[in-house]
Design a protein around this motif. Structure first.
Motif, PDB file in Angstrom:
ATOM      1  N   ARG A 228       0.754  -1.267  -0.052  1.00  0.00           N
ATOM      2  CA  ARG A 228      -0.130   0.030   0.114  1.00  0.00           C
ATOM      3  C   ARG A 228       0.917   1.185   0.068  1.00  0.00           C
ATOM      4  O   ARG A 228       0.482   2.407  -0.665  1.00  0.00           O
ATOM      5  CB  ARG A 228      -1.117  -0.096   1.250  1.00  0.00           C
ATOM      6  N   THR A 229       1.909   1.153   0.798  1.00  0.00           N
ATOM      7  CA  THR A 229       2.940   2.193   0.763  1.00  0.00           C
ATOM      8  C   THR A 229       3.437   2.545  -0.523  1.00  0.00           C
ATOM      9  O   THR A 229       3.322   3.691  -1.050  1.00  0.00           O
ATOM     10  CB  THR A 229       4.082   2.053   1.723  1.00  0.00           C
ATOM     11  N   LEU A 230       3.682   1.443  -1.227  1.00  0.00           N
ATOM     12  CA  LEU A 230       4.498   1.603  -2.561  1.00  0.00           C
ATOM     13  C   LEU A 230       3.271   2.342  -3.583  1.00  0.00           C
ATOM     14  O   LEU A 230       3.855   2.788  -4.555  1.00  0.00           O
ATOM     15  CB  LEU A 230       5.030   0.439  -3.019  1.00  0.00           C
ATOM     16  N   ARG A 231       2.064   1.826  -3.307  1.00  0.00           N
ATOM     17  CA  ARG A 231       1.059   2.365  -4.314  1.00  0.00           C
ATOM     18  C   ARG A 231       0.931   3.776  -4.078  1.00  0.00           C
ATOM     19  O   ARG A 231       0.709   4.791  -4.921  1.00  0.00           O
ATOM     20  CB  ARG A 231      -0.257   1.439  -4.032  1.00  0.00           C
ATOM     21  N   LEU A 232       1.136   4.270  -2.739  1.00  0.00           N
ATOM     22  CA  LEU A 232       0.812   5.645  -2.491  1.00  0.00           C
ATOM     23  C   LEU A 232       1.933   6.401  -2.731  1.00  0.00           C
ATOM     24  O   LEU A 232       1.776   7.416  -3.490  1.00  0.00           O
ATOM     25  CB  LEU A 232       0.645   5.880  -0.769  1.00  0.00           C
TER      26      LEU A 232
ATOM     27  N   LEU B 245       1.739   9.396  -5.692  1.00  0.00           N
ATOM     28  CA  LEU B 245       2.456  10.783  -5.525  1.00  0.00           C
ATOM     29  C   LEU B 245       3.391  11.148  -6.434  1.00  0.00           C
ATOM     30  O   LEU B 245       3.284  12.295  -6.901  1.00  0.00           O
ATOM     31  CB  LEU B 245       3.043  10.686  -4.155  1.00  0.00           C
ATOM     32  N   ILE B 246       4.156  10.235  -6.862  1.00  0.00           N
ATOM     33  CA  ILE B 246       5.067  10.511  -8.149  1.00  0.00           C
ATOM     34  C   ILE B 246       4.537  10.900  -9.329  1.00  0.00           C
ATOM     35  O   ILE B 246       4.671  11.795  -9.905  1.00  0.00           O
ATOM     36  CB  ILE B 246       6.209   9.319  -8.320  1.00  0.00           C
ATOM     37  N   GLN B 247       3.172  10.146  -9.725  1.00  0.00           N
ATOM     38  CA  GLN B 247       2.441  10.534 -10.746  1.00  0.00           C
ATOM     39  C   GLN B 247       1.895  11.937 -10.762  1.00  0.00           C
ATOM     40  O   GLN B 247       1.692  12.561 -11.577  1.00  0.00           O
ATOM     41  CB  GLN B 247       1.309   9.487 -11.107  1.00  0.00           C
ATOM     42  N   ALA B 248       1.575  12.227  -9.554  1.00  0.00           N
ATOM     43  CA  ALA B 248       0.692  13.514  -9.278  1.00  0.00           C
ATOM     44  C   ALA B 248       1.884  14.590  -9.325  1.00  0.00           C
ATOM     45  O   ALA B 248       1.585  15.547  -9.943  1.00  0.00           O
ATOM     46  CB  ALA B 248       0.239  13.706  -8.140  1.00  0.00           C
TER      47      ALA B 248
ATOM     48  N   GLY C 228       1.944  17.467 -12.422  1.00  0.00           N
ATOM     49  CA  GLY C 228       1.860  18.734 -11.811  1.00  0.00           C
ATOM     50  C   GLY C 228       2.961  19.678 -12.703  1.00  0.00           C
ATOM     51  O   GLY C 228       2.810  20.757 -13.078  1.00  0.00           O
ATOM     52  N   ALA C 229       4.170  18.998 -12.574  1.00  0.00           N
ATOM     53  CA  ALA C 229       5.248  19.572 -13.352  1.00  0.00           C
ATOM     54  C   ALA C 229       4.964  19.759 -14.706  1.00  0.00           C
ATOM     55  O   ALA C 229       5.436  20.588 -15.394  1.00  0.00           O
ATOM     56  CB  ALA C 229       6.365  18.531 -13.046  1.00  0.00           C
ATOM     57  N   LEU C 230       4.174  18.688 -15.341  1.00  0.00           N
ATOM     58  CA  LEU C 230       4.013  18.617 -16.698  1.00  0.00           C
ATOM     59  C   LEU C 230       3.223  19.862 -17.067  1.00  0.00           C
ATOM     60  O   LEU C 230       3.166  20.709 -17.950  1.00  0.00           O
ATOM     61  CB  LEU C 230       3.492  17.564 -17.311  1.00  0.00           C
ATOM     62  N   SER C 231       2.156  20.068 -16.253  1.00  0.00           N
ATOM     63  CA  SER C 231       1.138  21.107 -16.471  1.00  0.00           C
ATOM     64  C   SER C 231       1.798  22.550 -16.132  1.00  0.00           C
ATOM     65  O   SER C 231       1.244  23.429 -16.999  1.00  0.00           O
ATOM     66  CB  SER C 231      -0.183  20.881 -15.401  1.00  0.00           C
ATOM     67  N   PHE C 232       2.466  22.658 -15.297  1.00  0.00           N
ATOM     68  CA  PHE C 232       3.326  23.889 -15.236  1.00  0.00           C
ATOM     69  C   PHE C 232       4.347  24.068 -16.485  1.00  0.00           C
ATOM     70  O   PHE C 232       4.550  25.304 -17.043  1.00  0.00           O
ATOM     71  CB  PHE C 232       4.139  23.985 -14.099  1.00  0.00           C
ATOM     72  N   ALA C 233       4.862  23.103 -17.229  1.00  0.00           N
ATOM     73  CA  ALA C 233       5.687  23.318 -18.287  1.00  0.00           C
ATOM     74  C   ALA C 233       4.760  23.605 -19.424  1.00  0.00           C
ATOM     75  O   ALA C 233       5.409  24.191 -20.419  1.00  0.00           O
ATOM     76  CB  ALA C 233       6.453  22.030 -18.369  1.00  0.00           C
TER      77      ALA C 233
END
Length: 121
Positions: free
Chosen positions: A3-7, A11-14, A18-23
């Motif tokens: 579950r921790t790995l999934r979270l 988070l990494i995908q989010a 977010g970084a791509l949307s700002f770019a």
């Protein structure tokens, strides 16, 4: 643990999204963040360091070490002569003779003058 790995993966995908949307500013699904309010953090001052307790009985301190014997041997006759010069200087000036004056009056090297000065009373 899975579950921790999934979270973590979510988070990494989010973050990447977010970084791509700002770019890419022309994207419609861009994140609109409101400015954060100013935050003031007050910190308590550091406490003063504690001092070690005072010595309750100053009389119990160890006695001062005995004077060290001079490294240069002084002949007894020279010591007697130096004592006479030192006494005369004290009678004339009212102050004890200093090592430089003693050395000058006797015409001796500094190490011998120091050894004599240690032994004068």
């Amino acid at each position: 643990m899975s579950r921790t790995l999934r979270l973590d993966a979510v988070l990494i995908q989010a973050v990447i999204a977010g970084a791509l949307s700002f770019a890419q500013p022309d994207h419609d699904d861009q994140l609109h963040a409101e400015p954060a309010a100013a935050v003031t953090v007050e910190r308590a001052p550091d406490p003063a360091p504690e001092l070690p307790p005072a010595d309750p009985d100053p009389q119990s301190s160890p006695p001062a070490p005995a004077p060290i014997a001079p490294a240069v041997p002084v002949p007894p006759a020279l010591l007697d002569h130096a004592q006479k010069i030192a006494d005369a200087h004290h009678a004339r000036t009212g102050a004890p003779i200093d090592t430089a004056t003693l050395r000058s009056r006797l015409g001796i090297p500094p190490a011998l003058a120091d050894a004599i000065a240690i032994q004068l009373t």
